[in-house]
Design a protein around this motif. Sequence first.
Motif, PDB file in Angstrom:
ATOM      1  N   LEU A 231      -2.620  -5.125  -9.709  1.00 26.88           N
ATOM      2  CA  LEU A 231      -3.458  -4.163  -9.009  1.00 26.88           C
ATOM      3  C   LEU A 231      -4.894  -4.662  -8.893  1.00 26.88           C
ATOM      4  O   LEU A 231      -5.572  -4.419  -7.888  1.00 26.88           O
ATOM      5  N   TRP A 232      -5.356  -5.375  -9.929  1.00 25.88           N
ATOM      6  CA  TRP A 232      -6.719  -5.902  -9.897  1.00 25.88           C
ATOM      7  C   TRP A 232      -6.880  -6.948  -8.785  1.00 25.88           C
ATOM      8  O   TRP A 232      -7.928  -7.041  -8.146  1.00 25.88           O
ATOM      9  N   ASN A 233      -5.820  -7.711  -8.579  1.00 22.33           N
ATOM     10  CA  ASN A 233      -5.859  -8.722  -7.525  1.00 22.33           C
ATOM     11  C   ASN A 233      -5.583  -8.132  -6.140  1.00 22.33           C
ATOM     12  O   ASN A 233      -5.762  -8.818  -5.140  1.00 22.33           O
ATOM     13  N   ARG A 234      -5.138  -6.921  -6.115  1.00 23.99           N
ATOM     14  CA  ARG A 234      -4.876  -6.234  -4.849  1.00 23.99           C
ATOM     15  C   ARG A 234      -5.667  -4.930  -4.858  1.00 23.99           C
ATOM     16  O   ARG A 234      -5.117  -3.853  -5.075  1.00 23.99           O
ATOM     17  N   PRO A 235      -6.969  -4.956  -4.645  1.00 20.21           N
ATOM     18  CA  PRO A 235      -7.794  -3.742  -4.762  1.00 20.21           C
ATOM     19  C   PRO A 235      -7.359  -2.622  -3.831  1.00 20.21           C
ATOM     20  O   PRO A 235      -7.512  -1.449  -4.167  1.00 20.21           O
ATOM     21  N   LEU A 236      -6.838  -2.957  -2.650  1.00 18.11           N
ATOM     22  CA  LEU A 236      -6.364  -1.903  -1.754  1.00 18.11           C
ATOM     23  C   LEU A 236      -5.204  -1.119  -2.379  1.00 18.11           C
ATOM     24  O   LEU A 236      -5.100   0.105  -2.215  1.00 18.11           O
ATOM     25  N   ALA A 237      -4.344  -1.838  -3.100  1.00 19.27           N
ATOM     26  CA  ALA A 237      -3.232  -1.175  -3.777  1.00 19.27           C
ATOM     27  C   ALA A 237      -3.756  -0.253  -4.881  1.00 19.27           C
ATOM     28  O   ALA A 237      -3.264   0.867  -5.068  1.00 19.27           O
ATOM     29  N   LEU A 238      -4.756  -0.721  -5.630  1.00 12.91           N
ATOM     30  CA  LEU A 238      -5.342   0.100  -6.690  1.00 12.91           C
ATOM     31  C   LEU A 238      -5.990   1.352  -6.120  1.00 12.91           C
ATOM     32  O   LEU A 238      -5.818   2.461  -6.646  1.00 12.91           O
ATOM     33  N   VAL A 239      -6.737   1.193  -5.033  1.00 11.10           N
ATOM     34  CA  VAL A 239      -7.384   2.345  -4.398  1.00 11.10           C
ATOM     35  C   VAL A 239      -6.339   3.328  -3.888  1.00 11.10           C
ATOM     36  O   VAL A 239      -6.482   4.558  -4.052  1.00 11.10           O
ATOM     37  N   ALA A 240      -5.285   2.818  -3.290  1.00 12.50           N
ATOM     38  CA  ALA A 240      -4.229   3.687  -2.765  1.00 12.50           C
ATOM     39  C   ALA A 240      -3.553   4.459  -3.898  1.00 12.50           C
ATOM     40  O   ALA A 240      -3.294   5.666  -3.779  1.00 12.50           O
TER      41      ALA A 240
ATOM     42  N   ILE B 252       0.847  -1.197   0.000  1.00 11.52           N
ATOM     43  CA  ILE B 252       0.000   0.000   0.000  1.00 11.52           C
ATOM     44  C   ILE B 252       0.885   1.250   0.000  1.00 11.52           C
ATOM     45  O   ILE B 252       0.623   2.225  -0.732  1.00 11.52           O
ATOM     46  N   THR B 253       1.955   1.230   0.797  1.00 11.49           N
ATOM     47  CA  THR B 253       2.894   2.349   0.800  1.00 11.49           C
ATOM     48  C   THR B 253       3.528   2.545  -0.570  1.00 11.49           C
ATOM     49  O   THR B 253       3.667   3.673  -1.058  1.00 11.49           O
TER      50      THR B 253
END
Length: 605
Positions: free
Chosen positions: A219-228, A184-185
């Motif tokens: 990013l699609w598999n990690r939605p929190l990363a996409l939102v961040a 996320i960072t």
Amino acid sequence: MWRRTYLLLLLLRVYFALSPSYLHPDEVFQGPEVIAGELFGYNNVRTWEWTVAKPIRSVFPLWPVYGLPMALLKAVWARDGDGLVSPSAIYYTTRIVMFVLSFVLEDWAIHELVHSPRKRTEALTLVASSYVTWTYQTHTFSNSVETLLVLWCLVLMQRIAYTNNPEPDEKGLTPEPISRRSYITSSLALGFLVVFGLFNRITFPAFLLIPGMQLLPHLWNRPLALVALVTSAFFWIFVAIATDTAFYTGPAATTSFRALFEYLHTAPVITPINNFLYNMKASNLKAHGLHPHYQHILINLPQLLGPALLLLIPSPPRISDFDIDRMLNNPRLTAAITGSVILSVIPHQEPRFLLPCIPLILTCTSMPESRIWRQRFWVTWAIFNGAMSILMGVYHQGGVVSTQLAIPDIIRSSLSDTQNIAKTVEVHWWKTYPPSLYMLGPPISNPITNDTITISTDPLLGANKTNLFDSLTTNLPACEDKDDLLSRIANAIAGAQYPTEVLLVAPLSAWRFEPGQTIPPVSNFSFSFPAPSVKGTAPRNALQLTHLNNYRKHINLDDMDFGDDGFMPTLTRVVGRRGLGVWRVERECADDQMSMHSEPDGKDG
């Protein structure tokens, strides 16, 4: 051995970072010139990019790169509490900042991007020994900043991708996936860097097109990363637009947050869109020079990479192992290829536009397996980069900065020697890049009268000798006005016009002399400059050029004229008479007793 070599290369990088060569006017006028004028109040030039109705240059990336170091310098090194800092300190501080950014961020990024220890050592050595790293990367180019941004975007993309598919190292060991907090960072940082890079140069997305598409599944598999990432990008877009709007609108937009929000709603300044629309018009690019589409690939890349291009050609054993899928899975190589191809579509092409490609390509090369060929490569590589670094890092327009920094002292000395009570000094720069005005520093006083002097800087660029003569004589006192000091002071008290001191700055090589004439010695390059004859006009007085200063580490490549002068005479003139001179210009009156060494011919220099 490798550590000692790397340390030596690091010292060379420091040396060239502090060598005041001048590679292109954009390294001054697209960054330090504007920020120095804002912080210190020195005279500065804002080129057309800053003054058009729809400005195309953003100040958002300039404040952290140049504004923060200058502000710290102002706080620590202000003279006598007046908030002023020596222009030389400002200039060399920005160069040191670029060196530190290159050394820390570029080398660190390579260390993360190249996983094999052996490949990493080769890549770091190649990048650290490239003249591009020594010169372009230590100059204040937006392209140099773009290089660091591309590298670190690839680093962050790699970190995010590792959360799903950690890449094994050369021993087959798979690293542990990074934590949720870490990715996320990384996503937040990536959003900031993408916006920073876009407002720095609109060419920035070209290098991240394919790596960015390859990141989308992660990013699609990690939605929190996409939102961040998206949240960070939108936030920094708002900050960038607000910064530019406040800068270009002026005090009206900075009185309050409400006023700024009103301007953001009604008349926001979005520099990347303005820049994109400007560069979409071929008529606009024509003013900067049009190049064939093969310029980048066939001319600019070989000029930057030299013999390293040969390392990209696979040897016969490796040709059979060539795998297009493996090549596409190398984000550094795909970023360099897509960036080069997309930029080749644009008809205006300069070598510095490809700076991000250089470390990307150098980290993807493979050394020859034969020890003899490896040794031959390193010898060739050392010769190429040594020659190019001396030319580009030391001599290329190398006297402009040093001379401009010395102009205030030269003016005071000249006025004192001639007892000139001038309030205005004209400095005409001929056959050089335009100098930076902030390097003149605070106003100076006439040593005779203690009056404040107005310094007028006139960049004549490549004007012919007729135009040069006309520019020099526009405000030059006539012969009958050259009286003694008491008469001049009496005239000034009576309200007569103060005389104007006229200086000329030009390369020594710009003056061509007829065969058989004695060339003045470089140490005292004074001579008479005859007035060009114009049919139907009365003859004019010649000019006396009295040599005041010379900076030897200066070569003007634009003054080479092999077609008219021949190969060896051109090299003898441009290289043999290298240097940038400063002259005091006076009319050659009948009663003058100044010695004249020779007269240049009428050929335009």
